[in-house]
Scaffold this active site. Structure first.
Site, PDB file in Angstrom:
ATOM      1  N   THR A 143      73.920 -12.525  72.386  1.00  0.00           N
ATOM      2  CA  THR A 143      73.891 -11.270  71.629  1.00  0.00           C
ATOM      3  C   THR A 143      72.869 -11.343  70.498  1.00  0.00           C
ATOM      4  OG1 THR A 143      76.253 -11.145  72.067  1.00  0.00           O
ATOM      5  CG2 THR A 143      75.377  -9.653  70.394  1.00  0.00           C
ATOM      6  N   GLU A 144      72.020 -10.325  70.405  1.00  0.00           N
ATOM      7  CA  GLU A 144      70.981 -10.224  69.356  1.00  0.00           C
ATOM      8  C   GLU A 144      70.053 -11.445  69.357  1.00  0.00           C
ATOM      9  OE1 GLU A 144      71.312  -7.360  68.378  1.00  0.00           O
ATOM     10  OE2 GLU A 144      73.414  -6.836  68.056  1.00  0.00           O
TER      11      GLU A 144
END
Lengths: 406, 447
Positions: A143-144
């Site tokens: 994530t990210e």
């Protein structure tokens, strides 16, 4: 040889509905808002871009290749609100030119808080990819693009993964460029692909900016920049949000025409080609190791966690969510588990970001709340209700046997 | 530049934000090297003869130190004060003063040779005349009479002074502004801190509205304290938009006498939610109470403090009793000086539920004291503050929701404090003064 590696991130969170401390309802998510945003973005971005890419792939007869990472929560929304998007992704998968990447199903920051939860969400996601697209995923993106050495170790310990993707941040590269395959320090088998943020952001952020000195960016000009990598790099990793096409860069910027013509412009140079992340890993040996002791991400100038973990509210909210893990899992209640996991989606914490808030910048555009404070209040009210439900669930399950006896 | 400034109140004799604003603005203007003659109708207890006192700051201090903290006048080197003794005494009618002002203007037009000193003398005579007529039973000891008497006195004062610009604050001084402008021919700037629509909703007092409107139209420039107010000026008073400038209020930096450690003695385990302002329709005290009742459904250890007085005070006290939350709501009456500081320091949250608030300086003061702030979206200050909680004044459920959140989630309070205090540091009176000077300068550019 310069291989262009496109990877598009596809994600929409389950946004919360307005939830006051007086609410008692177990429905936390704003069905109407989520459905309408999902349909809107589908019409502006997912559907036209999928069709366009499908067309380009067919025209180039296998020479144009791309990768996607679809979060579990966006897939659930597609299936619920606009199933036609799923069928275009199916068609893309069928071309054999599209690779799907692995990530946490709920687009969560669980890596930072709970290893168990992190692994469970990866498993849930890889199962989904296999079930929907028949692919065995080999490359992981967190994530990210949150990453450090520890993440690489964990990912290498999962047999199926050969590679991991993160940001080509200047401070981890030093004098080196992102245009090679690297090996994370402490890993043997695992390969690291780094985002070429400069060329990626030319498309994702600067493309429609009329004050940019390169405006308007045409496919041939961009292909020229790719050609320049020949001789001092092997791969150009262009990683970006899929919503770049039609949503961040509107159709009138010419982004679709750019993408339609880019593959053939790049392929004009005989040394160029397109590869998916796992093909890049198979084709090139790592040239060096990369050491990332401190956590990085792909956000803002800082390339750190401050967009999700930059103030007391964010750290409190994240902490409180993961504090519930044991309680939620003990209830063995699937509904509670799903709700809890949907609350882990990183967007909820991004909405609480106070960085730049007064300047009214890009952070605001995708924020359904009027202020970071409103978003924290709403989130905490929901979380408290979830906690109460967990407690009630215990009481109910402990009562039930007694009722059977009577 | 020399500014002839017409005010209605000045610390420590204030009933609301207008006095605070005049103090802050004049101080900052003085720091910028602007010369200010400040005229105000000083309420003096003993009924003295109606005449004008010219007081320098030092004289004022000598005159008043017993009642006020002399500090309020510090830093006002370039400000000269004129106070017109006035209290709620029976005088004659507003029409009388208007008539007199008209006469003086007429005279000025007709007889070019009429000297300033002669005119001043004439005005003085009319005023004395007015005073004598008290016995004739023309009782009208109301605001309007005061306003017009102030106008006549100000016009007379103006003839003795040299200045470039007239700056009038709120409707009470607008007739004076018009009169002074007519007498001297100097450009008039009116400063709108509040309009009749803010104070009275749709039930406007026609007489006040007319005065406001006349003032705004007579002025060369109108200064509004927010875009909210600017919109009202344009839509309700028919003033052209390019004449109306927005100058946000500021707040003075605390004198760093933060007695953070004293708090420990005061604080119990009870949280305090503070309402500070006039208890009038405009300030939305009943919404505060309705939210309080909702908060008390969820949270036990909280007290609601209402600091201020006003025409709704008794109704609000009764309302709290009827709601059965009388024991949770404390009324302090009007607070001044140290008491204000102390009540801010005790508060966990400051709430301003105003129905219509042209600006609202109090939230800035609260932030200055490190108190998180919840304001209504119907306030001008909401335009400049981002690190505060905002709510529609009528949405008492949401207001309660947010009050509870502040009491319940310490990280929220912490983050609001940190960012809020930082943000308010950018809103200083010096910025407002600079904008005012810009407005003054523009008056002369276009001529």
């Amino acid at each position: 040889m310069a291989s262009v590696c496109f990877y598009f991130q596809v994600h929409q969170p389950f946004r919360l509905r307005h939830y006051t401390v007086f609410d008692r309802s177990p429905r936390y998510f704003d069905e109407f808002k989520n459905a309408s945003i999902c349909r809107k973005v589908a019409n502006k971005c997912y559907l036209p871009t999928n069709r366009l890419l499908l067309d380009v792939i067919r025209r180039n007869e296998g020479r144009f290749r791309i990768a996607f990472s679809l979060t579990g929560v966006v897939i659930e929304q597609f299936q619920k609100y606009c199933p036609e998007v799923m069928s275009t992704f199916d068609a893309l998968a069928d071309t054999g030119c599209v690779e799907f990447l692995a990530e946490t199903y709920y687009h969560s920051l669980s890596f930072l808080y709970s290893r168990d939860e992190f692994l469970e969400q990866i498993n849930k996601h890889t199962d989904t990819m296999e079930r929907l697209f028949g692919q065995n995923v080999r490359v992981f993106r967190n994530t990210e693009l949150v990453y450090n050495n520890r993440l690489a170790e964990i990912i290498e310990s999962i047999d199926r993964f050969d590679g991991v993707i993160t940001e080509g941040a200047d401070h981890i590269l030093g004098h080196r460029t992102s245009n090679f395959v690297y090996r994370p320090v402490g890993c043997n088998r695992l390969r690291l692909l780094l985002k070429n943020y400069s060329l990626s952001d030319d498309i994702a952020f600067r493309f429609g900016n009329r004050n940019w000195k390169e405006y308007p960016l045409m496919a041939d000009k961009f292909a020229g920049w790719i050609n320049k990598v020949n001789g001092n790099g092997q791969v150009v990793n262009l990683f970006m949000d899929y919503e770049t096409f039609g949503e961040h860069q509107w159709q009138d910027t010419g982004i679709f025409d750019f993408m339609r013509h880019l593959p053939e412009e790049i392929l004009k140079h005989p040394d160029n080609d397109f590869k998916t992340p796992s093909e890049v890993i198979d084709a090139y040996e790592p040239v060096d190791t990369i050491d990332v002791p401190h956590i990085i991400s792909w956000a803002d100038m800082e390339r750190d966690l401050s967009a999700w973990l930059g103030n007391a509210m964010q750290s409190n909210a994240l902490h409180e969510v993961y504090k519930l893990e044991k309680l939620v899992k003990q209830t063995c209640n699937q509904e509670l588990l799903n709700d809890w996991r949907k609350l882990q989606t990183s967007d909820h914490f991004y909405y609480m970001c106070t960085k730049y808030f007064s300047d009214g910048d890009v952070h605001k555009y995708f924020n359904p709340y009027e202020s970071p404070y409103d978003s924290y209040i709403n989130f905490m009210n929901v979380l408290n209700n979830l906690k109460e439900r967990c407690g009630q669930s215990f009481i109910r399950s402990s009562r039930q046997p007694a009722e059977h006896i009577s | 530049m020399r500014i002839f400034m017409l005010g209605w109140e000045f610390p420590p004799y204030i009933s609301g934000g207008l006095g605070t604003a005049c103090h802050g603005l004049t101080r900052a203007l003085s720091d910028l090297g602007q010369d200010i003659v400040f005229v105000l109708p000083k309420p003096i207890e003993s009924p003295q003869a109606s005449h004008v006192k010219m007081l320098s700051p030092s004289q004022i201090r000598d005159f008043e130190t017993s009642k006020s903290d002399a500090g309020t006048l510090a830093g006002l080197e370039n400000v000269t004060f004129h106070s017109i003794a006035s209290s709620m005494q029976p005088y004659t009618t507003p029409e009388y003063y208007q008539q007199k002002i008209k006469e003086i203007i007429q005279q000025k037009n007709e007889e070019g040779g009429f000297s300033d000193s002669e005119r001043a003398l004439a005005l003085q005579q009319w005023e004395n005349l007015a005073h004598e007529s008290v016995g004739a039973g023309q009782y009208s000891g109301d605001m309007y009479t005061e306003v017009h008497r102030y106008a006549a006195a100000a016009a007379r004062l103006a003839l003795q002074e040299e200045f470039d610009v007239i700056h009038a604050h709120d409707w009470m001084t607008f007739p004076a502004g018009i009169a002074v402008a007519a007498v001297t021919g100097k450009p008039l700037v009116v400063h709108v801190h509040s309009t009749e629509f803010d104070r009275s909703g749709e039930h406007v007092n026609q007489m006040i509205y007319d005065i406001e409107r006349r003032g705004m139209h007579a002025a060369r420039k109108v200064v509004a304290v927010s875009y909210l107010t600017r919109n009202i000026i344009i839509s309700r008073y028919g003033v052209l938009g390019d004449k109306v400038e927005v100058v946000y209020n500021g707040v003075e930096q605390n004198n760093d006498n933060r007695t953070a450690f004293n708090k420990i003695g005061i604080r119990s385990d009870e949280k305090i939610v503070l309402f500070l302002g006039r208890i009038t329709m405009q300030k939305g005290p009943e919404y505060f109470l309705m939210a309080a009742r909702k908060v008390l459904e969820e949270v036990e250890n909280v007290k609601f403090v209402m600091a201020g007085t006003g025409d709704m005070m008794h109704r609000i006290i009764e309302m709290a009793a009827q709601m059965g939350i009388g024991h949770k709501v404390l009324f302090t009456g009007f607070l001044r000086g140290n008491d204000v500081q102390q009540v801010y320091q005790m508060a966990d949250l400051y709430v301003m539920p105003s129905v219509s608030e042209p600006f609202g300086i109090a939230p800035l003061e609260a932030l200055n004291y490190d108190v998180p702030v919840l304001i209504s979206k119907q306030s001008g200050v909401a335009e400049v503050l981002t690190h505060v909680l905002k709510v529609d004044f009528w949405d008492v459920t949401e207001m309660a929701n947010k009050i509870i959140a502040v009491l319940k989630y310490p990280p929220l309070q912490l983050t609001l404090r940190e960012h809020g205090n930082f943000e308010v540091r950018r809103l200083r009176w010096s910025g407002a003064a600079q904008k005012c000077v810009k407005v003054y300068n523009e008056l002369f550019q276009h001529v």
